[in-house]
Design a protein around this motif. Structure first.
Motif, PDB file in Angstrom:
ATOM      1  N   ALA A 141      27.379  -8.692 -32.712  1.00 20.42           N
ATOM      2  CA  ALA A 141      27.948  -7.635 -31.875  1.00 20.42           C
ATOM      3  C   ALA A 141      27.020  -6.428 -31.826  1.00 20.42           C
ATOM      4  CB  ALA A 141      29.319  -7.232 -32.397  1.00 20.42           C
ATOM      5  N   ALA A 142      26.383  -6.098 -32.935  1.00 14.69           N
ATOM      6  CA  ALA A 142      25.445  -4.977 -32.947  1.00 14.69           C
ATOM      7  C   ALA A 142      24.271  -5.250 -32.016  1.00 14.69           C
ATOM      8  CB  ALA A 142      24.962  -4.733 -34.367  1.00 14.69           C
ATOM      9  N   ARG A 143      23.839  -6.495 -31.950  1.00 13.55           N
ATOM     10  CA  ARG A 143      22.736  -6.873 -31.067  1.00 13.55           C
ATOM     11  C   ARG A 143      23.185  -6.827 -29.600  1.00 13.55           C
ATOM     12  NH1 ARG A 143      19.899 -11.943 -33.604  1.00 13.55           N
ATOM     13  NH2 ARG A 143      20.120 -10.520 -35.351  1.00 13.55           N
TER      14      ARG A 143
ATOM     15  N   ALA B  32      27.653 -15.197  -9.377  1.00 13.86           N
ATOM     16  CA  ALA B  32      27.920 -15.885 -10.648  1.00 13.86           C
ATOM     17  C   ALA B  32      27.310 -15.119 -11.812  1.00 13.86           C
ATOM     18  CB  ALA B  32      27.366 -17.310 -10.604  1.00 13.86           C
ATOM     19  N   ARG B  33      27.963 -15.233 -12.961  1.00 13.98           N
ATOM     20  CA  ARG B  33      27.484 -14.685 -14.221  1.00 13.98           C
ATOM     21  C   ARG B  33      27.665 -15.750 -15.298  1.00 13.98           C
ATOM     22  NH1 ARG B  33      25.986 -11.638 -10.996  1.00 13.98           N
ATOM     23  NH2 ARG B  33      26.236  -9.349 -10.874  1.00 13.98           N
ATOM     24  N   ALA B  34      27.054 -15.524 -16.454  1.00  7.20           N
ATOM     25  CA  ALA B  34      27.140 -16.484 -17.552  1.00  7.20           C
ATOM     26  C   ALA B  34      27.630 -15.814 -18.823  1.00  7.20           C
ATOM     27  CB  ALA B  34      25.774 -17.125 -17.808  1.00  7.20           C
ATOM     28  N   VAL B  35      28.448 -16.553 -19.570  1.00  6.95           N
ATOM     29  CA  VAL B  35      28.778 -16.226 -20.953  1.00  6.95           C
ATOM     30  C   VAL B  35      28.158 -17.332 -21.793  1.00  6.95           C
ATOM     31  CG1 VAL B  35      30.608 -15.937 -22.660  1.00  6.95           C
ATOM     32  CG2 VAL B  35      30.889 -15.005 -20.349  1.00  6.95           C
ATOM     33  N   VAL B  36      27.236 -16.975 -22.657  1.00  5.39           N
ATOM     34  CA  VAL B  36      26.437 -17.948 -23.385  1.00  5.39           C
ATOM     35  C   VAL B  36      26.913 -18.076 -24.830  1.00  5.39           C
ATOM     36  CG1 VAL B  36      24.419 -17.631 -21.897  1.00  5.39           C
ATOM     37  CG2 VAL B  36      24.691 -16.191 -23.937  1.00  5.39           C
ATOM     38  N   VAL B  37      26.355 -19.054 -25.521  1.00  6.02           N
ATOM     39  CA  VAL B  37      26.619 -19.238 -26.957  1.00  6.02           C
ATOM     40  C   VAL B  37      25.281 -19.132 -27.681  1.00  6.02           C
ATOM     41  CG1 VAL B  37      27.387 -20.840 -28.746  1.00  6.02           C
ATOM     42  CG2 VAL B  37      28.676 -20.650 -26.614  1.00  6.02           C
ATOM     43  N   VAL B  38      25.219 -18.211 -28.630  1.00  2.61           N
ATOM     44  CA  VAL B  38      24.002 -18.012 -29.413  1.00  2.61           C
ATOM     45  C   VAL B  38      24.397 -17.889 -30.882  1.00  2.61           C
ATOM     46  CG1 VAL B  38      22.894 -16.820 -27.477  1.00  2.61           C
ATOM     47  CG2 VAL B  38      24.022 -15.484 -29.267  1.00  2.61           C
ATOM     48  N   ASP B  39      23.382 -17.854 -31.728  1.00  5.60           N
ATOM     49  CA  ASP B  39      23.626 -17.534 -33.134  1.00  5.60           C
ATOM     50  C   ASP B  39      22.644 -16.444 -33.539  1.00  5.60           C
ATOM     51  OD1 ASP B  39      21.166 -18.829 -33.583  1.00  5.60           O
ATOM     52  OD2 ASP B  39      22.151 -20.719 -34.085  1.00  5.60           O
ATOM     53  N   ASP B  40      22.616 -16.104 -34.828  1.00  9.09           N
ATOM     54  CA  ASP B  40      21.777 -14.975 -35.237  1.00  9.09           C
ATOM     55  C   ASP B  40      20.290 -15.299 -35.225  1.00  9.09           C
ATOM     56  OD1 ASP B  40      21.661 -16.572 -37.476  1.00  9.09           O
ATOM     57  OD2 ASP B  40      22.655 -15.160 -38.812  1.00  9.09           O
ATOM     58  N   GLY B  41      19.933 -16.535 -34.833  1.00  4.69           N
ATOM     59  CA  GLY B  41      18.527 -16.871 -34.646  1.00  4.69           C
ATOM     60  C   GLY B  41      17.974 -16.393 -33.313  1.00  4.69           C
ATOM     61  N   PHE B  42      18.850 -15.940 -32.407  1.00  8.92           N
ATOM     62  CA  PHE B  42      18.417 -15.423 -31.106  1.00  8.92           C
ATOM     63  C   PHE B  42      18.121 -13.930 -31.253  1.00  8.92           C
ATOM     64  CE2 PHE B  42      20.347 -19.332 -29.952  1.00  8.92           C
ATOM     65  CZ  PHE B  42      19.989 -19.655 -28.646  1.00  8.92           C
ATOM     66  N   ASP B  43      16.852 -13.552 -31.073  1.00 12.24           N
ATOM     67  CA  ASP B  43      16.513 -12.135 -31.179  1.00 12.24           C
ATOM     68  C   ASP B  43      16.753 -11.438 -29.840  1.00 12.24           C
ATOM     69  OD1 ASP B  43      14.374 -12.835 -29.541  1.00 12.24           O
ATOM     70  OD2 ASP B  43      12.884 -12.738 -31.143  1.00 12.24           O
ATOM     71  N   LEU B  44      16.491 -10.146 -29.807  1.00 18.37           N
ATOM     72  CA  LEU B  44      16.758  -9.369 -28.599  1.00 18.37           C
ATOM     73  C   LEU B  44      15.928  -9.844 -27.409  1.00 18.37           C
ATOM     74  CD1 LEU B  44      17.229  -5.673 -29.791  1.00 18.37           C
ATOM     75  CD2 LEU B  44      18.832  -7.037 -28.430  1.00 18.37           C
TER      76      LEU B  44
ATOM     77  N   VAL C   4      23.277  -3.360 -27.751  1.00 21.37           N
ATOM     78  CA  VAL C   4      22.024  -2.846 -27.207  1.00 21.37           C
ATOM     79  C   VAL C   4      21.884  -3.226 -25.735  1.00 21.37           C
ATOM     80  CG1 VAL C   4      19.509  -2.936 -27.414  1.00 21.37           C
ATOM     81  CG2 VAL C   4      20.923  -2.934 -29.475  1.00 21.37           C
ATOM     82  N   LEU C   5      22.393  -4.407 -25.374  1.00 25.25           N
ATOM     83  CA  LEU C   5      22.265  -4.922 -24.014  1.00 25.25           C
ATOM     84  C   LEU C   5      23.441  -4.559 -23.116  1.00 25.25           C
ATOM     85  CD1 LEU C   5      21.048  -8.517 -24.939  1.00 25.25           C
ATOM     86  CD2 LEU C   5      19.642  -6.645 -24.084  1.00 25.25           C
ATOM     87  N   GLY C   6      24.515  -4.028 -23.703  1.00 24.83           N
ATOM     88  CA  GLY C   6      25.719  -3.759 -22.921  1.00 24.83           C
ATOM     89  C   GLY C   6      26.522  -5.003 -22.627  1.00 24.83           C
ATOM     90  N   TRP C   7      26.375  -6.051 -23.462  1.00 34.78           N
ATOM     91  CA  TRP C   7      27.110  -7.295 -23.283  1.00 34.78           C
ATOM     92  C   TRP C   7      28.477  -7.195 -23.950  1.00 34.78           C
ATOM     93  CZ3 TRP C   7      23.760 -12.329 -24.087  1.00 34.78           C
ATOM     94  CH2 TRP C   7      22.705 -12.324 -23.144  1.00 34.78           C
ATOM     95  N   HIS C   8      29.344  -8.172 -23.644  1.00 33.84           N
ATOM     96  CA  HIS C   8      30.632  -8.265 -24.321  1.00 33.84           C
ATOM     97  C   HIS C   8      30.662  -9.494 -25.229  1.00 33.84           C
ATOM     98  CE1 HIS C   8      31.313 -10.880 -20.783  1.00 33.84           C
ATOM     99  NE2 HIS C   8      32.111 -11.567 -21.585  1.00 33.84           N
ATOM    100  N   LEU C   9      31.700  -9.570 -26.031  1.00 29.14           N
ATOM    101  CA  LEU C   9      31.901 -10.690 -26.955  1.00 29.14           C
ATOM    102  C   LEU C   9      33.228 -11.356 -26.612  1.00 29.14           C
ATOM    103  CD1 LEU C   9      31.234 -10.581 -30.762  1.00 29.14           C
ATOM    104  CD2 LEU C   9      33.340 -11.589 -29.908  1.00 29.14           C
ATOM    105  N   GLN C  10      33.177 -12.655 -26.356  1.00 33.52           N
ATOM    106  CA  GLN C  10      34.372 -13.424 -25.995  1.00 33.52           C
ATOM    107  C   GLN C  10      34.764 -14.303 -27.172  1.00 33.52           C
ATOM    108  OE1 GLN C  10      34.175 -15.405 -22.157  1.00 33.52           O
ATOM    109  NE2 GLN C  10      35.300 -17.147 -22.959  1.00 33.52           N
ATOM    110  N   LEU C  11      36.042 -14.325 -27.516  1.00 31.71           N
ATOM    111  CA  LEU C  11      36.488 -15.027 -28.715  1.00 31.71           C
ATOM    112  C   LEU C  11      37.617 -16.000 -28.411  1.00 31.71           C
ATOM    113  CD1 LEU C  11      36.475 -15.369 -31.833  1.00 31.71           C
ATOM    114  CD2 LEU C  11      38.107 -13.472 -31.932  1.00 31.71           C
TER     115      LEU C  11
END
Length: 287
Positions: free
Chosen positions: A139-141, A94-106, A144-151
């Protein structure tokens, strides 16, 4: 006021074909238990609980082995239920796709990475998530982690965002067949054509098409699915969207066995099925 919605089906049919080993459901949600994971007051709908045990039963019936748990809008940016579901389902499966905002730092994102998160979802349709204005900064953040963006966005929003999405430094995954209805233009719809251009340029698509359809057996979405497969055969994945919270009536809740049969009709070649269900998810989600 939030809208009610039905729970998942009590009975799932067995599909008419067998998925290959390692096949992945790339889009599902867990709801509850609400005593442990209370709902967000900003949610737009209120579903019944949909447990890990219920999901496992469904997954065993349709014959899939791996799962991507997608953070639902009813929990906003509190990802506890999603990350805990990954732990319960097994971090190897299993893997997760999460929801964050710009308050979540690296550091906060890295802590979720350790727990199986590998992408962030922007949901402009259901709301209670991250504003689209934060796409580029986040997306810039993520890069750094090699994550993707789901829209998941309305077609008009996707069309307007095409140049922004094309220049993001991370893989972009277009959700729910771009939100385009088969009865409202389908492949010819300007937003769908924009998505096809993005796919040819490197974006990904989720072949999760029942929301775009008039109903089972979802043949009206075949042309859309095949256009996506042609544009990006190595960047299409598939998901059930279990427990199907977009439906308003119990009789409209999809049968996940029928959904897998629809994928079989869209992708009749075993090599296509292997790519969509196994190889492509393994690369995108790191299985």
């Amino acid at each position: 006021m939030t809208r009610p919605c039905p729970g998942p089906r009590d009975v799932t049919s067995k599909p008419g074909w067998r998925a290959p080993p390692g096949a992945t459901d790339c889009h599902m949600h867990i709801f509850g238990p609400y005593g442990t994971y209370p709902l967000s007051p900003g949610r737009g709908y209120t579903p019944p609980e949909a447990s890990i045990a219920m999901y496992r039963d469904m997954l065993a019936t349709i014959g899939l082995e791996r799962t991507v748990v997608v953070q639902p809008s009813i929990y906003g940016t509190d990802n506890a239920v999603t990350l805990d579901a990954v732990a319960a389902l097994g971090p190897d499966r299993a893997r997760a796709v999460v929801v964050v905002d710009d308050g979540f730092d690296l550091d906060a994102l890295r802590a979720m990475d350790v727990r199986g998160a590998c992408g962030v979802r922007f949901n402009a349709v259901s709301g209670n998530g991250t504003p689209l204005e934060q796409l580029e900064a986040l997306a810039a953040r993520l890069a750094v982690l090699g994550w993707h963006l789901q829209l998941y966005a309305h077609p008009a929003e996707l069309l307007a965002l095409e140049p922004v999405l094309a220049r993001l430094p991370v893989p972009v995954v277009i959700d729910h067949m771009a939100g385009v209805q088969a009865a409202e233009g389908g492949v010819a719809h300007p937003a769908f054509q924009a998505v096809l251009r993005l796919l040819r340029g490197g974006a990904w698509a989720k072949l999760c098409g029942y929301r775009s359809s008039a109903g089972a057996p979802y043949a009206d979405v075949t042309a859309m699915a095949r256009a996506m497969l042609e544009a990006a055969p190595d960047r299409c994945v598939w998901g059930t969207d279990w427990p199907h919270p977009s439906r308003a009536r119990p009789e409209d809740v999809p049968d996940d066995g029928v959904l897998l049969d629809a994928l079989g009709a869209w992708a009749p070649d075993p090599a296509q099925r292997q790519a969509v269900l196994v190889d492509n998810p393994a690369r995108l989600y790191g299985f």
